[in-house]
Enzyme design. Structure first.
Site, PDB file in Angstrom:
ATOM      1  N   ASP A  32      55.067 102.456 -10.229  1.00  0.00           N
ATOM      2  CA  ASP A  32      55.024 103.654  -9.368  1.00  0.00           C
ATOM      3  C   ASP A  32      53.757 104.451  -9.694  1.00  0.00           C
ATOM      4  OD1 ASP A  32      57.720 104.950  -7.778  1.00  0.00           O
ATOM      5  OD2 ASP A  32      55.977 106.278  -7.997  1.00  0.00           O
ATOM      6  N   ASN A  33      53.350 105.295  -8.738  1.00  0.00           N
ATOM      7  CA  ASN A  33      52.216 106.198  -9.026  1.00  0.00           C
ATOM      8  C   ASN A  33      52.660 107.660  -9.012  1.00  0.00           C
ATOM      9  OD1 ASN A  33      52.654 106.634  -6.329  1.00  0.00           O
ATOM     10  ND2 ASN A  33      50.504 106.472  -5.705  1.00  0.00           N
ATOM     11  N   THR A 157      63.141  99.794   8.158  1.00  0.00           N
ATOM     12  CA  THR A 157      64.085 100.822   8.593  1.00  0.00           C
ATOM     13  C   THR A 157      64.625 100.504   9.985  1.00  0.00           C
ATOM     14  OG1 THR A 157      64.143 103.077   9.492  1.00  0.00           O
ATOM     15  CG2 THR A 157      61.992 102.196   9.026  1.00  0.00           C
ATOM     16  N   SER A 192      58.149 108.013  15.107  1.00  0.00           N
ATOM     17  CA  SER A 192      57.311 108.831  14.222  1.00  0.00           C
ATOM     18  C   SER A 192      56.212 107.927  13.676  1.00  0.00           C
ATOM     19  CB  SER A 192      58.127 109.395  13.047  1.00  0.00           C
ATOM     20  OG  SER A 192      58.375 108.371  12.100  1.00  0.00           O
ATOM     21  N   TYR A 194      55.608 107.558  10.541  1.00  0.00           N
ATOM     22  CA  TYR A 194      56.227 106.816   9.430  1.00  0.00           C
ATOM     23  C   TYR A 194      56.876 105.528   9.948  1.00  0.00           C
ATOM     24  CZ  TYR A 194      60.299 105.352   6.748  1.00  0.00           C
ATOM     25  OH  TYR A 194      61.249 104.587   6.143  1.00  0.00           O
ATOM     26  N   HIS A 195      57.709 105.672  10.997  1.00  0.00           N
ATOM     27  CA  HIS A 195      58.395 104.478  11.513  1.00  0.00           C
ATOM     28  C   HIS A 195      57.383 103.470  12.074  1.00  0.00           C
ATOM     29  CE1 HIS A 195      61.879 107.366  11.522  1.00  0.00           C
ATOM     30  NE2 HIS A 195      62.441 106.309  10.978  1.00  0.00           N
ATOM     31  N   LYS A 198      56.104 101.328   9.400  1.00  0.00           N
ATOM     32  CA  LYS A 198      57.036 100.276   8.996  1.00  0.00           C
ATOM     33  C   LYS A 198      56.975  99.092   9.969  1.00  0.00           C
ATOM     34  CE  LYS A 198      59.562 101.315   5.830  1.00  0.00           C
ATOM     35  NZ  LYS A 198      59.303 101.347   4.358  1.00  0.00           N
ATOM     36  N   GLN A 221      66.932  99.140   7.111  1.00  0.00           N
ATOM     37  CA  GLN A 221      67.952  99.994   6.514  1.00  0.00           C
ATOM     38  C   GLN A 221      68.078 101.311   7.279  1.00  0.00           C
ATOM     39  OE1 GLN A 221      69.009 100.715   2.005  1.00  0.00           O
ATOM     40  NE2 GLN A 221      67.131 101.817   2.493  1.00  0.00           N
ATOM     41  N   THR A 266      72.240 122.304   9.965  1.00  0.00           N
ATOM     42  CA  THR A 266      71.238 122.422  11.030  1.00  0.00           C
ATOM     43  C   THR A 266      71.252 121.177  11.922  1.00  0.00           C
ATOM     44  OG1 THR A 266      69.765 121.744   9.250  1.00  0.00           O
ATOM     45  CG2 THR A 266      69.549 123.996   9.997  1.00  0.00           C
ATOM     46  N   TYR A 268      70.041 119.258  15.022  1.00  0.00           N
ATOM     47  CA  TYR A 268      68.893 119.320  15.926  1.00  0.00           C
ATOM     48  C   TYR A 268      69.343 118.984  17.348  1.00  0.00           C
ATOM     49  CZ  TYR A 268      65.930 119.076  11.709  1.00  0.00           C
ATOM     50  OH  TYR A 268      65.320 119.321  10.489  1.00  0.00           O
ATOM     51  N   ARG A 339      62.078 117.369  16.910  1.00  0.00           N
ATOM     52  CA  ARG A 339      61.617 115.983  17.074  1.00  0.00           C
ATOM     53  C   ARG A 339      61.591 115.588  18.543  1.00  0.00           C
ATOM     54  NH1 ARG A 339      64.387 112.709  12.077  1.00  0.00           N
ATOM     55  NH2 ARG A 339      63.937 114.284  10.529  1.00  0.00           N
ATOM     56  N   VAL A 340      60.790 114.597  18.868  1.00  0.00           N
ATOM     57  CA  VAL A 340      60.846 114.025  20.215  1.00  0.00           C
ATOM     58  C   VAL A 340      61.711 112.776  20.102  1.00  0.00           C
ATOM     59  CG1 VAL A 340      59.501 113.019  22.095  1.00  0.00           C
ATOM     60  CG2 VAL A 340      58.557 114.916  20.744  1.00  0.00           C
ATOM     61  N   GLU A 341      62.939 112.862  20.606  1.00  0.00           N
ATOM     62  CA  GLU A 341      63.879 111.734  20.499  1.00  0.00           C
ATOM     63  C   GLU A 341      64.929 111.865  21.593  1.00  0.00           C
ATOM     64  OE1 GLU A 341      65.772 112.029  16.627  1.00  0.00           O
ATOM     65  OE2 GLU A 341      66.604 113.988  17.063  1.00  0.00           O
TER      66      GLU A 341
HETATM   67  N1  LIG Z   1      66.087 106.588   1.561  1.00  0.00           N
HETATM   68  C1  LIG Z   1      66.403 106.190   2.776  1.00  0.00           C
HETATM   69  O1  LIG Z   1      67.279 106.763   3.437  1.00  0.00           O
HETATM   70  C2  LIG Z   1      65.714 105.018   3.386  1.00  0.00           C
HETATM   71  C3  LIG Z   1      66.194 104.492   4.597  1.00  0.00           C
HETATM   72  C4  LIG Z   1      65.554 103.391   5.161  1.00  0.00           C
HETATM   73  C5  LIG Z   1      64.445 102.841   4.540  1.00  0.00           C
HETATM   74  N2  LIG Z   1      63.985 103.374   3.369  1.00  0.00           N
HETATM   75  C6  LIG Z   1      62.816 102.768   2.750  1.00  0.00           C
HETATM   76  O2  LIG Z   1      63.133 102.461   1.414  1.00  0.00           O
HETATM   77  C7  LIG Z   1      61.992 102.627   0.568  1.00  0.00           C
HETATM   78  C8  LIG Z   1      62.361 103.537  -0.586  1.00  0.00           C
HETATM   79  O3  LIG Z   1      62.821 104.774  -0.077  1.00  0.00           O
HETATM   80  P1  LIG Z   1      63.156 105.980  -1.044  1.00  0.00           P
HETATM   81  O4  LIG Z   1      64.031 106.906  -0.295  1.00  0.00           O
HETATM   82  O5  LIG Z   1      63.572 105.454  -2.359  1.00  0.00           O
HETATM   83  O6  LIG Z   1      61.720 106.654  -1.168  1.00  0.00           O
HETATM   84  P2  LIG Z   1      61.052 107.332  -2.455  1.00  0.00           P
HETATM   85  O7  LIG Z   1      59.907 108.145  -1.969  1.00  0.00           O
HETATM   86  O8  LIG Z   1      62.070 108.054  -3.248  1.00  0.00           O
HETATM   87  O9  LIG Z   1      60.553 106.065  -3.276  1.00  0.00           O
HETATM   88  C9  LIG Z   1      59.341 105.438  -3.034  1.00  0.00           C
HETATM   89  C10 LIG Z   1      58.586 105.397  -4.346  1.00  0.00           C
HETATM   90  O10 LIG Z   1      57.352 104.701  -4.124  1.00  0.00           O
HETATM   91  C11 LIG Z   1      56.313 105.375  -4.809  1.00  0.00           C
HETATM   92  N3  LIG Z   1      55.053 105.085  -4.115  1.00  0.00           N
HETATM   93  C12 LIG Z   1      54.695 105.424  -2.855  1.00  0.00           C
HETATM   94  N4  LIG Z   1      53.454 104.995  -2.604  1.00  0.00           N
HETATM   95  C13 LIG Z   1      53.026 104.361  -3.714  1.00  0.00           C
HETATM   96  C14 LIG Z   1      51.812 103.707  -4.068  1.00  0.00           C
HETATM   97  N5  LIG Z   1      50.779 103.654  -3.220  1.00  0.00           N
HETATM   98  N6  LIG Z   1      51.698 103.156  -5.298  1.00  0.00           N
HETATM   99  C15 LIG Z   1      52.735 103.229  -6.177  1.00  0.00           C
HETATM  100  N7  LIG Z   1      53.907 103.843  -5.901  1.00  0.00           N
HETATM  101  C16 LIG Z   1      54.037 104.399  -4.678  1.00  0.00           C
HETATM  102  C17 LIG Z   1      56.706 106.856  -4.738  1.00  0.00           C
HETATM  103  O11 LIG Z   1      56.100 107.622  -5.750  1.00  0.00           O
HETATM  104  C18 LIG Z   1      58.221 106.794  -4.861  1.00  0.00           C
HETATM  105  O12 LIG Z   1      58.640 106.940  -6.184  1.00  0.00           O
HETATM  106  C19 LIG Z   1      60.893 103.175   1.467  1.00  0.00           C
HETATM  107  O13 LIG Z   1      60.050 102.122   1.844  1.00  0.00           O
HETATM  108  C20 LIG Z   1      61.631 103.708   2.668  1.00  0.00           C
HETATM  109  O14 LIG Z   1      60.831 103.629   3.819  1.00  0.00           O
HETATM  110  C21 LIG Z   1      64.599 104.432   2.783  1.00  0.00           C
END
Ligand SMILES: NC(=O)c1ccc[n+]([C@@H]2O[C@H](COP(=O)([O-])OP(=O)(O)OC[C@H]3O[C@@H](n4cnc5c(N)ncnc54)[C@H](O)[C@@H]3O)[C@@H](O)[C@H]2O)c1
Length: 394
Positions: A32-33, A157, A192, A194-195, A198, A221, A266, A268, A339-341
């Site tokens: 992780d970073n 996702t 979005s 973000y999506h 993905k 997920q 809240t 939406y 949001r636009v949805e």
């Molecule tokens: N939590 C949810 O509800 C959910 C739902 C569907 C999909 N996801 C997917 O699951 C994954 C994990 O989700 P989460 O909720 O645990 O997110 P999170 O942000 O808690 O975990 C992601 C981790 O990755 C690390 N990270 C991000 N960019 C990095 C990089 N360039 N180098 C090193 N580390 C990096 C972040 O510091 C973080 O700790 C994501 O890809 C997210 O899109 C999550």
């Protein structure tokens, strides 16, 4: 047991997954970073629970269980750092370097996971695209470059599919056109940036599977909810990051926290937006099933990883009812949708493949809701009300 490399191991899902797999004697390394914890600190939307850094948490895990979760800190968008995880030059920040083996499975969580964050401004939007797409591309390239046979499990996702007016299949759609047939990736239409990132990840993985015959499981997920797992409950300092703010808090976690402090839930717009949801413990079990049941080389396997579908109104109503049962007066408040949805839409995703592998979903029922409320109540004094709603608009 398999060697598991978890990218994004400091996150909401990454850390509890790491401890769960370690408890099952998999050999686990987390990377992780600290992007997530740093940005939350910067924006004053920190986790409800105390989350020592990965080195401290791995140290504590080792003391409590005698099991080692190795740690490497770095940015996966840097090619040399990603390469180091696969070319034998890993620099461990915690754990015994000599006993590091190349991974059999890589679980890729390491992305910017928030739709609202990606919509704040151009800088956050660009960051999301670059961080997510480049980390995925770097992973593919390192696997290919060093001829690694590892199985990639990538977190996608359900939001990639959007809300189409037809049933959502598990990843693929058979199309017949002018008397010819072909199976294609199910059409994607994100709501979005973000999506959209993905979707781009999925396209990259599909390209790599076709071209270099790597093996990939892409997990579509739904939003995850939940606060504790058996392993996080061992010690307060092993807790996972739990956000309840509008940017990083997923809707159920946010609503439950709002209910605890008497902040109206809240909703939406009309609240008819329906999605697939999954509990954090179920999410981890699905990942274990994906590890145990590898796809073939040259296969992109896609699972829809949800336990049930619920509308925002149904979620709010269940929480309000459960609050009543335990003497908390919770209310709802409809806000203009930022949001636009589509607020009224058809939604019928298939989610059978993981069940066929043995997944038994738990539902968002009274028992789970009341347990979560009681857990959040313990931390009531730490809840920062001003973090809940900031009005990020699409
Ligand atoms: N939590 C949810 O509800 C959910 C739902 C569907 C999909 N996801 C997917 O699951 C994954 C994990 O989700 P989460 O909720 O645990 O997110 P999170 O942000 O808690 O975990 C992601 C981790 O990755 C690390 N990270 C991000 N960019 C990095 C990089 N360039 N180098 C090193 N580390 C990096 C972040 O510091 C973080 O700790 C994501 O890809 C997210 O899109 C999550």
């Amino acid at each position: 047991m398999k060697n598991i490399l978890i990218l994004g191991g400091d996150g909401y899902l990454g850390w509890p997954t790491a401890m769960y797999l370690s408890s099952k004697n998999y050999k686990v390394t987390v990377v992780d970073n600290y992007f997530r914890r740093n940005i939350c600190k910067e924006k004053n939307i920190e986790s409800l629970l105390s989350n020592p850094d990965l080195i401290q948490r791995s140290n504590l895990w080792y003391k409590l269980t005698g099991k080692e979760i190795k740690v490497s800190i770095g940015d996966l968008t840097e090619i040399s750092f990603m390469d180091s995880l696969f070319n034998g030059k890993i620099k461990l920040d915690w754990g015994n370097n000599n006993s590091f083996d190349l991974p059999d499975t890589v679980i890729h969580f390491a992305e910017q996971p928030s739709a609202p964050f990606s919509m704040i401004d151009s800088e956050k939007s660009n960051f999301t695209l670059i961080n997510n797409v480049i980390s995925t591309n770097n992973l593919i390239n390192s696997i290919k470059k060093f001829n690694i046979k590892a199985h990639i499990i990538k977190l996608g996702t359900m939001g990639e599919y959007g809300t189409p007016n037809i049933d959502i299949e598990e990843g693929w759609l058979n199309v017949e056109h002018n008397n010819r047939k072909q199976k294609f990736l199910y059409p994607r239409q994100a709501s979005s940036i973000y999506h959209t990132s993905k979707i781009m990840d999925t396209d990259l993985l599909w390209f790599a599977v076709r071209t270099w015959k790597i093996k990939v499981t892409d997990l579509m997920q739904g939003p995850v909810y939940g606060i504790f797992t058996k392993q996080t409950e061992l010690n307060e300092n092993l807790s996972t990051i739990f956000n309840y703010d509008e940017i990083f808090g997923t809707v159920i976690n946010r609503f439950l926290t709002q209910a605890v402090i008497g902040y109206p839930l809240t909703i939406y717009g009309k609240g008819n937006q329906t999605r697939g949801y999954i509990n954090i413990n179920d999410s981890i079990k699905c990942i274990e099933l994906a590890i145990q049941n590898e796809p073939k080389n040259g296969e992109l396997r896609i699972f829809n990883q949800i336990s049930e579908t619920l509308s925002v109104n149904q979620i709010a109503a269940k929480i309000v009812d459960c609050c009543k049962t335990i003497g908390i007066s919770a209310q709802t408040s409809n806000k203009i949708n930022p949001r636009v949805e589509n607020e009224d839409h058809y939604y019928n995703p298939k989610y059978q493949a993981l069940k066929d592998l043995g997944f038994k979903p738990s539902l968002f029922n009274e028992e789970i809701i009341i347990k979560m409320i009681n857990e959040i109540l313990k931390y009531k004094k730490n809840i920062n009300e001003s973090a809940i709603f900031n009005g990020v608009k699409w």
